[in-house]
Design a protein around this motif. Sequence first.
Motif, PDB file in Angstrom:
ATOM      1  N   GLY A 180       2.323   8.695   4.235  1.00  0.00           N
ATOM      2  CA  GLY A 180       2.823   8.329   2.914  1.00  0.00           C
ATOM      3  C   GLY A 180       2.962   6.830   2.706  1.00  0.00           C
ATOM      4  N   ASP A 181       2.898   6.055   3.786  1.00  0.00           N
ATOM      5  CA  ASP A 181       3.048   4.596   3.672  1.00  0.00           C
ATOM      6  C   ASP A 181       1.769   3.929   3.155  1.00  0.00           C
ATOM      7  OD1 ASP A 181       5.635   4.617   4.591  1.00  0.00           O
ATOM      8  OD2 ASP A 181       5.128   4.037   6.656  1.00  0.00           O
ATOM      9  N   LYS A 182       1.957   2.731   2.635  1.00  0.00           N
ATOM     10  CA  LYS A 182       0.837   1.865   2.270  1.00  0.00           C
ATOM     11  C   LYS A 182       0.641   0.816   3.365  1.00  0.00           C
ATOM     12  CE  LYS A 182       1.593   2.068  -2.751  1.00  0.00           C
ATOM     13  NZ  LYS A 182       1.905   1.251  -3.957  1.00  0.00           N
ATOM     14  N   ILE A 183      -0.616   0.535   3.677  1.00  0.00           N
ATOM     15  CA  ILE A 183      -0.917  -0.560   4.596  1.00  0.00           C
ATOM     16  C   ILE A 183      -1.861  -1.533   3.898  1.00  0.00           C
ATOM     17  CG2 ILE A 183      -0.550   0.784   6.701  1.00  0.00           C
ATOM     18  CD1 ILE A 183      -3.603   1.052   6.936  1.00  0.00           C
ATOM     19  N   GLY A 184      -1.676  -2.810   4.134  1.00  0.00           N
ATOM     20  CA  GLY A 184      -2.567  -3.806   3.557  1.00  0.00           C
ATOM     21  C   GLY A 184      -3.714  -4.102   4.495  1.00  0.00           C
ATOM     22  N   HIS A 185      -4.829  -4.528   3.940  1.00  0.00           N
ATOM     23  CA  HIS A 185      -5.953  -4.942   4.780  1.00  0.00           C
ATOM     24  C   HIS A 185      -6.571  -6.198   4.167  1.00  0.00           C
ATOM     25  CE1 HIS A 185      -9.317  -3.534   7.691  1.00  0.00           C
ATOM     26  NE2 HIS A 185      -9.276  -4.868   7.617  1.00  0.00           N
ATOM     27  N   VAL A 186      -6.418  -7.322   4.872  1.00  0.00           N
ATOM     28  CA  VAL A 186      -7.011  -8.598   4.473  1.00  0.00           C
ATOM     29  C   VAL A 186      -8.277  -8.772   5.305  1.00  0.00           C
ATOM     30  CG1 VAL A 186      -6.683 -11.089   4.314  1.00  0.00           C
ATOM     31  CG2 VAL A 186      -4.734  -9.538   3.951  1.00  0.00           C
ATOM     32  N   LYS A 209       3.014  -7.891  -0.559  1.00  0.00           N
ATOM     33  CA  LYS A 209       4.467  -7.716  -0.626  1.00  0.00           C
ATOM     34  C   LYS A 209       4.845  -6.973  -1.893  1.00  0.00           C
ATOM     35  CE  LYS A 209       8.777 -10.365  -0.192  1.00  0.00           C
ATOM     36  NZ  LYS A 209       9.349 -11.741  -0.028  1.00  0.00           N
ATOM     37  N   GLN A 210       4.217  -7.349  -2.994  1.00  0.00           N
ATOM     38  CA  GLN A 210       4.490  -6.688  -4.272  1.00  0.00           C
ATOM     39  C   GLN A 210       4.038  -5.229  -4.246  1.00  0.00           C
ATOM     40  OE1 GLN A 210       2.850  -8.769  -7.616  1.00  0.00           O
ATOM     41  NE2 GLN A 210       3.807  -7.441  -9.146  1.00  0.00           N
ATOM     42  N   ALA A 211       2.974  -4.946  -3.512  1.00  0.00           N
ATOM     43  CA  ALA A 211       2.472  -3.569  -3.420  1.00  0.00           C
ATOM     44  C   ALA A 211       3.333  -2.697  -2.514  1.00  0.00           C
ATOM     45  CB  ALA A 211       1.034  -3.582  -2.896  1.00  0.00           C
ATOM     46  N   GLY A 212       4.193  -3.315  -1.717  1.00  0.00           N
ATOM     47  CA  GLY A 212       5.106  -2.555  -0.865  1.00  0.00           C
ATOM     48  C   GLY A 212       4.478  -2.012   0.408  1.00  0.00           C
ATOM     49  N   VAL A 213       3.514  -2.759   0.970  1.00  0.00           N
ATOM     50  CA  VAL A 213       2.886  -2.269   2.199  1.00  0.00           C
ATOM     51  C   VAL A 213       3.862  -2.374   3.366  1.00  0.00           C
ATOM     52  CG1 VAL A 213       0.619  -2.984   1.342  1.00  0.00           C
ATOM     53  CG2 VAL A 213       1.860  -4.483   2.923  1.00  0.00           C
ATOM     54  N   LYS A 214       3.701  -1.473   4.342  1.00  0.00           N
ATOM     55  CA  LYS A 214       4.593  -1.433   5.504  1.00  0.00           C
ATOM     56  C   LYS A 214       3.965  -2.073   6.745  1.00  0.00           C
ATOM     57  CE  LYS A 214       7.851   0.704   3.326  1.00  0.00           C
ATOM     58  NZ  LYS A 214       8.222   2.085   3.620  1.00  0.00           N
ATOM     59  N   ALA A 215       2.695  -2.427   6.656  1.00  0.00           N
ATOM     60  CA  ALA A 215       2.001  -3.093   7.759  1.00  0.00           C
ATOM     61  C   ALA A 215       0.734  -3.716   7.191  1.00  0.00           C
ATOM     62  CB  ALA A 215       1.675  -2.124   8.880  1.00  0.00           C
ATOM     63  N   ILE A 216       0.155  -4.666   7.935  1.00  0.00           N
ATOM     64  CA  ILE A 216      -1.055  -5.345   7.469  1.00  0.00           C
ATOM     65  C   ILE A 216      -2.082  -5.388   8.592  1.00  0.00           C
ATOM     66  CG2 ILE A 216      -2.025  -7.482   6.521  1.00  0.00           C
ATOM     67  CD1 ILE A 216       0.784  -8.208   5.525  1.00  0.00           C
ATOM     68  N   VAL A 217      -3.330  -5.135   8.237  1.00  0.00           N
ATOM     69  CA  VAL A 217      -4.467  -5.330   9.130  1.00  0.00           C
ATOM     70  C   VAL A 217      -5.191  -6.587   8.665  1.00  0.00           C
ATOM     71  CG1 VAL A 217      -6.620  -4.368  10.030  1.00  0.00           C
ATOM     72  CG2 VAL A 217      -4.732  -2.822   9.415  1.00  0.00           C
ATOM     73  N   VAL A 218      -5.549  -7.472   9.587  1.00  0.00           N
ATOM     74  CA  VAL A 218      -6.305  -8.665   9.219  1.00  0.00           C
ATOM     75  C   VAL A 218      -7.617  -8.697  10.000  1.00  0.00           C
ATOM     76  CG1 VAL A 218      -4.986 -10.089  10.866  1.00  0.00           C
ATOM     77  CG2 VAL A 218      -6.303 -11.187   9.048  1.00  0.00           C
ATOM     78  N   SER A 219      -8.706  -8.733   9.258  1.00  0.00           N
ATOM     79  CA  SER A 219     -10.052  -8.792   9.840  1.00  0.00           C
ATOM     80  C   SER A 219     -10.695 -10.070   9.328  1.00  0.00           C
ATOM     81  CB  SER A 219     -10.864  -7.551   9.428  1.00  0.00           C
ATOM     82  OG  SER A 219     -10.186  -6.379   9.801  1.00  0.00           O
ATOM     83  N   ALA A 220     -10.284 -11.169   9.942  1.00  0.00           N
ATOM     84  CA  ALA A 220     -10.735 -12.496   9.526  1.00  0.00           C
ATOM     85  C   ALA A 220     -10.745 -13.402  10.744  1.00  0.00           C
ATOM     86  CB  ALA A 220      -9.818 -13.031   8.424  1.00  0.00           C
ATOM     87  N   GLY A 221     -10.642 -14.709  10.524  1.00  0.00           N
ATOM     88  CA  GLY A 221     -10.631 -15.648  11.628  1.00  0.00           C
ATOM     89  C   GLY A 221      -9.224 -16.035  12.034  1.00  0.00           C
TER      90      GLY A 221
END
Length: 415
Positions: free
Chosen positions: A183-189, A234-246
């Motif tokens: 049910g959680d949201k996760i961010g992905h940059v 932060k505004q979207a209310g994600v509970k964790a973030i994945v970063v696929s960048a440098g």
Amino acid sequence: MKLRVYGAVLAALALAVTGCSGKAKTDDGAAADKGGVKTGEGVSDKKITLGALTDMTGVYASLGKSVTQAQQLWVKQTNAAGGICDRQIELTVRDHGYDPQKAVAAYTELEPDVLGFSQFLGSPFVAAVEQRIDGQDKAVVLPQAWSANLLGSKYIRVIGATYDIETVNLIDFLLDGKRIAKGDKIGHVYFEGDYGENALAGSKHAAKEAGLTVVEQKIKPTDNDMTAQVSALKQAGVKAIVVSAGPRQAASLVGVAAATGFDVPVVGNNSAYAPQLLATQAGAALQKDYYIGAPSLPIGDPAKGTSDLAKAYAAEYPKDGLDNGVIAGYQAASLFGEALKKSCSSKDLTRAGVDEALLSVKGFGDFGVAHDFTDPAAPSSLETVVMKPDAKSSGGLKVVRPAEVAPAAKTFPRS
């Protein structure tokens, strides 16, 4: 008439040179030395030349330097031990600066003169010449890139879990630790292009399996300030973030999140970290709740393979720090060496001989993960080691979960 005479003279000289050579032609056009070993591009009686296309001045400059120096260390050690197949190894290096035009130009320049490539840094650049590699060139390429789009080639062989699988394993780490739940949201940059979009495919698959929602933030390699992305997540209310960048983007993301009180765990793919970041303003935040996935143990791990390599690298490059690029580079060079030894035993040092030799390599690896290269359509491993930045550890990383495969990684669809 003069042109005809000149042409005849050149032809005669060519025949004379061939006649003076210690090699004879085999039925397929390859040459054979006095020991009966077939040879082709990049191989002479005394030398085997490999190519390395790297980034020493661009987005992944620190990684490229470590990878390249580790491969040069392997070359030095191998030559000191007598070389391979009675030949010394030579590594020809070109810096493409993470520029697509430079990368393709450097590949075009080196390809005719090397047996294969022990390094090609950057998924998009490898993909740009993939048709040439699979079609006319047929030289083994071991990329410092983990895009699943590179799978299926007999010649381009990914070492370790691809970005999508690695991302699935990282999200499983968060689920297993009860940091996120159904049910959680996760961010992905993620970077636009092969790397980021392949990692995004992994997060979407993991989210589907676990009942999560992915909030996407696409960026360019030239985007270094992640303030807007952190604000949106932060505004979207994600509970964790994945970063696929440098590394720069990861440091900015984690640093901005900490500065704005956005206290969520962040996980990154293997190229989203460099230990040099620990000396920056983001250092403290990175050590708090940031985690990295990789297809091997970190260079500072006390296991024998990593410990021996760390000592040898530090002795060869005492002014340079340790990072996981050392393992990535050394392992790729060692793999190429393993294929060379097998092809030598088969008396075939042509590109075709090395290609076939690589297809027989399995159970390979001294750095915590075993690799199998017998199936070009699959990654050499599905396992990911999860690590945490740590200034007290050599190389700036410590293991928080040993090599594992998430259940969702085993069900990942392959086209």
